[in-house]
Design a protein around this motif. Structure first.
Motif, PDB file in Angstrom:
ATOM      1  N   UNK A  47      41.531  22.546  41.947  1.00  0.00           N
ATOM      2  CA  UNK A  47      42.457  22.400  40.821  1.00  0.00           C
ATOM      3  C   UNK A  47      41.722  22.107  39.525  1.00  0.00           C
ATOM      4  N   UNK A  48      40.465  21.637  39.606  1.00  0.00           N
ATOM      5  CA  UNK A  48      39.704  21.312  38.402  1.00  0.00           C
ATOM      6  C   UNK A  48      38.857  22.472  37.891  1.00  0.00           C
ATOM      7  N   UNK A  49      38.276  23.267  38.806  1.00  0.00           N
ATOM      8  CA  UNK A  49      37.383  24.316  38.320  1.00  0.00           C
ATOM      9  C   UNK A  49      38.013  25.710  38.327  1.00  0.00           C
ATOM     10  N   UNK A  50      39.264  25.837  38.785  1.00  0.00           N
ATOM     11  CA  UNK A  50      39.906  27.149  38.835  1.00  0.00           C
ATOM     12  C   UNK A  50      39.921  27.824  37.467  1.00  0.00           C
ATOM     13  N   UNK A  51      40.317  27.068  36.444  1.00  0.00           N
ATOM     14  CA  UNK A  51      40.403  27.631  35.108  1.00  0.00           C
ATOM     15  C   UNK A  51      39.055  27.945  34.493  1.00  0.00           C
ATOM     16  N   UNK A  52      37.975  27.341  35.015  1.00  0.00           N
ATOM     17  CA  UNK A  52      36.634  27.600  34.498  1.00  0.00           C
ATOM     18  C   UNK A  52      36.081  28.934  34.997  1.00  0.00           C
ATOM     19  N   UNK A  53      36.488  29.329  36.194  1.00  0.00           N
ATOM     20  CA  UNK A  53      35.902  30.504  36.841  1.00  0.00           C
ATOM     21  C   UNK A  53      36.806  31.728  36.752  1.00  0.00           C
ATOM     22  N   UNK A  54      38.126  31.522  36.738  1.00  0.00           N
ATOM     23  CA  UNK A  54      39.070  32.634  36.708  1.00  0.00           C
ATOM     24  C   UNK A  54      39.917  32.585  35.444  1.00  0.00           C
ATOM     25  N   UNK A  55      40.167  33.742  34.824  1.00  0.00           N
ATOM     26  CA  UNK A  55      41.027  33.762  33.629  1.00  0.00           C
ATOM     27  C   UNK A  55      42.479  33.565  34.021  1.00  0.00           C
ATOM     28  N   UNK A  56      43.242  32.957  33.152  1.00  0.00           N
ATOM     29  CA  UNK A  56      44.660  32.708  33.414  1.00  0.00           C
ATOM     30  C   UNK A  56      45.464  33.966  33.138  1.00  0.00           C
ATOM     31  N   UNK A  57      46.386  34.291  34.048  1.00  0.00           N
ATOM     32  CA  UNK A  57      47.249  35.450  33.854  1.00  0.00           C
ATOM     33  C   UNK A  57      48.253  35.197  32.745  1.00  0.00           C
ATOM     34  N   UNK A  58      48.738  36.249  32.166  1.00  0.00           N
ATOM     35  CA  UNK A  58      49.677  36.121  31.053  1.00  0.00           C
ATOM     36  C   UNK A  58      50.932  35.382  31.489  1.00  0.00           C
ATOM     37  N   UNK A  59      51.131  34.207  30.913  1.00  0.00           N
ATOM     38  CA  UNK A  59      52.340  33.433  31.169  1.00  0.00           C
ATOM     39  C   UNK A  59      52.428  32.824  32.546  1.00  0.00           C
ATOM     40  N   UNK A  60      51.351  32.784  33.328  1.00  0.00           N
ATOM     41  CA  UNK A  60      51.419  32.236  34.686  1.00  0.00           C
ATOM     42  C   UNK A  60      50.224  31.323  34.928  1.00  0.00           C
ATOM     43  N   UNK A 109      24.604  27.263  49.869  1.00  0.00           N
ATOM     44  CA  UNK A 109      25.878  27.685  49.300  1.00  0.00           C
ATOM     45  C   UNK A 109      26.454  26.645  48.361  1.00  0.00           C
ATOM     46  N   UNK A 110      26.332  25.376  48.722  1.00  0.00           N
ATOM     47  CA  UNK A 110      26.840  24.292  47.873  1.00  0.00           C
ATOM     48  C   UNK A 110      26.104  24.254  46.535  1.00  0.00           C
ATOM     49  N   UNK A 111      24.792  24.443  46.587  1.00  0.00           N
ATOM     50  CA  UNK A 111      24.012  24.463  45.352  1.00  0.00           C
ATOM     51  C   UNK A 111      24.440  25.629  44.459  1.00  0.00           C
ATOM     52  N   UNK A 112      24.736  26.766  45.063  1.00  0.00           N
ATOM     53  CA  UNK A 112      25.162  27.930  44.292  1.00  0.00           C
ATOM     54  C   UNK A 112      26.520  27.695  43.627  1.00  0.00           C
ATOM     55  N   UNK A 113      27.440  27.006  44.327  1.00  0.00           N
ATOM     56  CA  UNK A 113      28.726  26.661  43.711  1.00  0.00           C
ATOM     57  C   UNK A 113      28.507  25.757  42.504  1.00  0.00           C
ATOM     58  N   UNK A 114      27.627  24.776  42.670  1.00  0.00           N
ATOM     59  CA  UNK A 114      27.363  23.841  41.573  1.00  0.00           C
ATOM     60  C   UNK A 114      26.824  24.547  40.334  1.00  0.00           C
ATOM     61  N   UNK A 115      26.103  25.634  40.550  1.00  0.00           N
ATOM     62  CA  UNK A 115      25.478  26.355  39.435  1.00  0.00           C
ATOM     63  C   UNK A 115      26.306  27.548  38.964  1.00  0.00           C
ATOM     64  N   UNK A 116      27.506  27.715  39.485  1.00  0.00           N
ATOM     65  CA  UNK A 116      28.360  28.837  39.090  1.00  0.00           C
ATOM     66  C   UNK A 116      28.671  28.775  37.592  1.00  0.00           C
ATOM     67  N   UNK A 117      28.418  29.847  36.862  1.00  0.00           N
ATOM     68  CA  UNK A 117      28.725  29.838  35.426  1.00  0.00           C
ATOM     69  C   UNK A 117      30.229  29.947  35.177  1.00  0.00           C
ATOM     70  N   UNK A 118      30.650  29.742  33.961  1.00  0.00           N
ATOM     71  CA  UNK A 118      32.062  29.859  33.620  1.00  0.00           C
ATOM     72  C   UNK A 118      32.410  31.304  33.285  1.00  0.00           C
TER      73      UNK A 118
END
Length: 445
Positions: A47-60, A109-118
């Motif tokens: 719930x915290x990083x969803x918006x950092x990695x994925x764009x928000x859909x129009x109006x949703x 895999x955990x290290x790769x998640x930590x380094x995931x860009x926005x």
């Protein structure tokens, strides 16, 4: 020599002193806890990083969260591959070799998640990196259950396979508890903006470091693969002879009924497990307006309760058998899943009571699942035989639970999800009715 302290002398190859049962239990459990911390941190912090990695859909506003849980499900679909490949390594090279490899993959895999860009900084590269990280972790987890289940049950003394098997979920829950507690602590110390910007990365960096600790602990474990399946060399943990090594698909080819049985045993259990231990806090947030930080706190408290129940369930199964516990779990969820999930409101106590009530029922499955699975297959193909059908079923029903629940909400039918849980548990109930009781049977070594 006390049977509660050491593995039987006839299990020790070439006169090597057998390891302490408690040491074996600690090696499996601590490594498994670290492994599952890395896996579960994703779901608690989505719930915290969803918006950092994925764009928000129009109006949703649910689009980033839905996309994040889709990646959660994608990771699960690598689990059958991991169960097959790493399970085969456990059967061919030994349980310890497979356990060492799984924790290396999970830490990476955990290290790769930590380094995931926005997404804002790199566009499509951000979700691609996240998907790659979850694929690696999915491969690891698929092999982890197969190898650690086999290792735990084979390390158990007479009449204690249920107790030892319960530590599969004790350690899994401790890892989940550590992930939940870390997420709750970070949420309490940081603002929501800080959590969304960088706070979530801290939890994954901690997971990568903990994997190194788990690796060190596991290297001290003793192999449980039977001596007559090893070469005649002088090393304490030699590999099985090439001619004796099972083929990659031998378990599926020679034991198709047992493979299907694992699927039926697992289906209702994995859906109920991931619903109650992983998705329920998010379910409360999106369906009842429950506070994010409070849902993490409730999850942490209920996981403590759940971990304490597991050894009790394992001991009970050693006394009365596996089947009564499985039947109680599945029938309980078939009847009570719908009313329990409808009791979730924005009140703190409602979610706590619902989650704890479900975990009492769930113990009938989780405390004995490792033992039941290990008792289905012969030693030669035990790890791979468990790993592939189990992981495939978890991918189909457990890994998709958060996505399906969120999709029902987005489609305007949130009330259908509880019925979905109830129906699948009823299917497993019918499978459990056909199971023979295996708690008194000798385990093939």
């Amino acid at each position: 020599m006390s049977s509660a302290e050491h593995i039987a002398e006839d299990r020790a190859p070439n006169g090597v002193r057998p390891p302490s049962r408690l040491r074996q239990l600690a090696a499996a459990s601590i490594g498994n806890a670290v492994e599952w911390y890395d896996w579960y941190a994703y779901s608690f912090l989505a719930v915290y990083f969803a918006g950092q990695v994925f764009p928000e859909g129009a109006g949703n506003s649910l689009v980033p969260l839905l996309s994040t849980f889709a990646v959660f499900a994608v990771g699960f679909f690598m689990r059958p591959v991991g169960g097959l490949l790493l399970g085969a390594i456990a059967d061919r090279r030994g349980r310890r070799s497979a356990l060492t490899l799984t924790i290396l993959l999970m830490g990476g895999g955990s290290l790769l998640v930590a380094l995931t860009p926005t997404y804002e900084a790199t566009g499509l590269l951000a979700p691609l990196v996240l998907v790659a990280a979850r694929l690696v972790q999915g491969l690891s987890v698929g092999g982890e259950f197969a190898a650690s289940t086999t290792f735990l049950v084979e390390s158990a003394g007479p009449g204690r396979r249920g107790l030892f098997s319960s530590f599969q979920y004790v350690s899994t829950t401790l890892g989940q508890l550590l992930a939940s507690g870390t997420a709750a602590l970070l949420a309490a110390l940081l603002t929501e903006q800080q959590m969304g910007q960088w706070g979530w990365r801290v939890a994954f960096l901690v997971g990568a470091l903990l994997s190194l600790l788990g690796l060190w602990i596991r290297r001290g474990a003793q192999e449980t693969l039977s001596p007559d399946r090893h070469s005649s060399g002088d090393t304490p943990n030699p590999a099985p002879q090439a001619a004796d090594r099972p083929g990659l698909f031998e378990a599926l080819r020679r034991h198709p009924r047992q493979s299907l049985l694992i699927c039926g045993i697992t289906a209702g259990g994995t859906l109920a497990y991931y619903t109650w231990t992983t998705y329920l806090p998010v379910y409360a947030q999106v369906n009842a307006g429950f506070d994010k930080a409070d849902s993490l706190t409730v999850g942490t408290l209920s996981l403590v309760f759940f971990a304490l129940l597991q050894p009790l369930g394992g001991l009970l199964s050693d006394r009365i058998g596996r089947k009564p516990l499985l039947l109680g779990f599945s029938l309980g969820f078939a009847v009570l899943a719908v009313p329990l999930l409808h009791l979730v409101t924005e009140a703190f106590v409602s979610l706590l009571l619902v989650q704890c009530a479900g975990m009492v029922l769930l113990t009938g499955y989780t405390a004995v699942a490792a033992a039941v699975n290990a008792e289905v297959f012969p030693a030669r193909v035990r790890a791979a035989g468990i790993g592939f059908p189990y992981s495939l079923t978890v991918a189909l029903f457990g890994g998709t639970a958060p996505y399906v629940g969120t999709w029902f909400k987005q489609a305007g039918h949130p009330d259908l999800f509880p019925w979905y849980v109830s129906a699948l548990c009823l299917v497993s109930f019918l499978v459990y009715l056909t199971l023979p009781e295996t708690s008194r049977q000798k385990l093939e070594r």
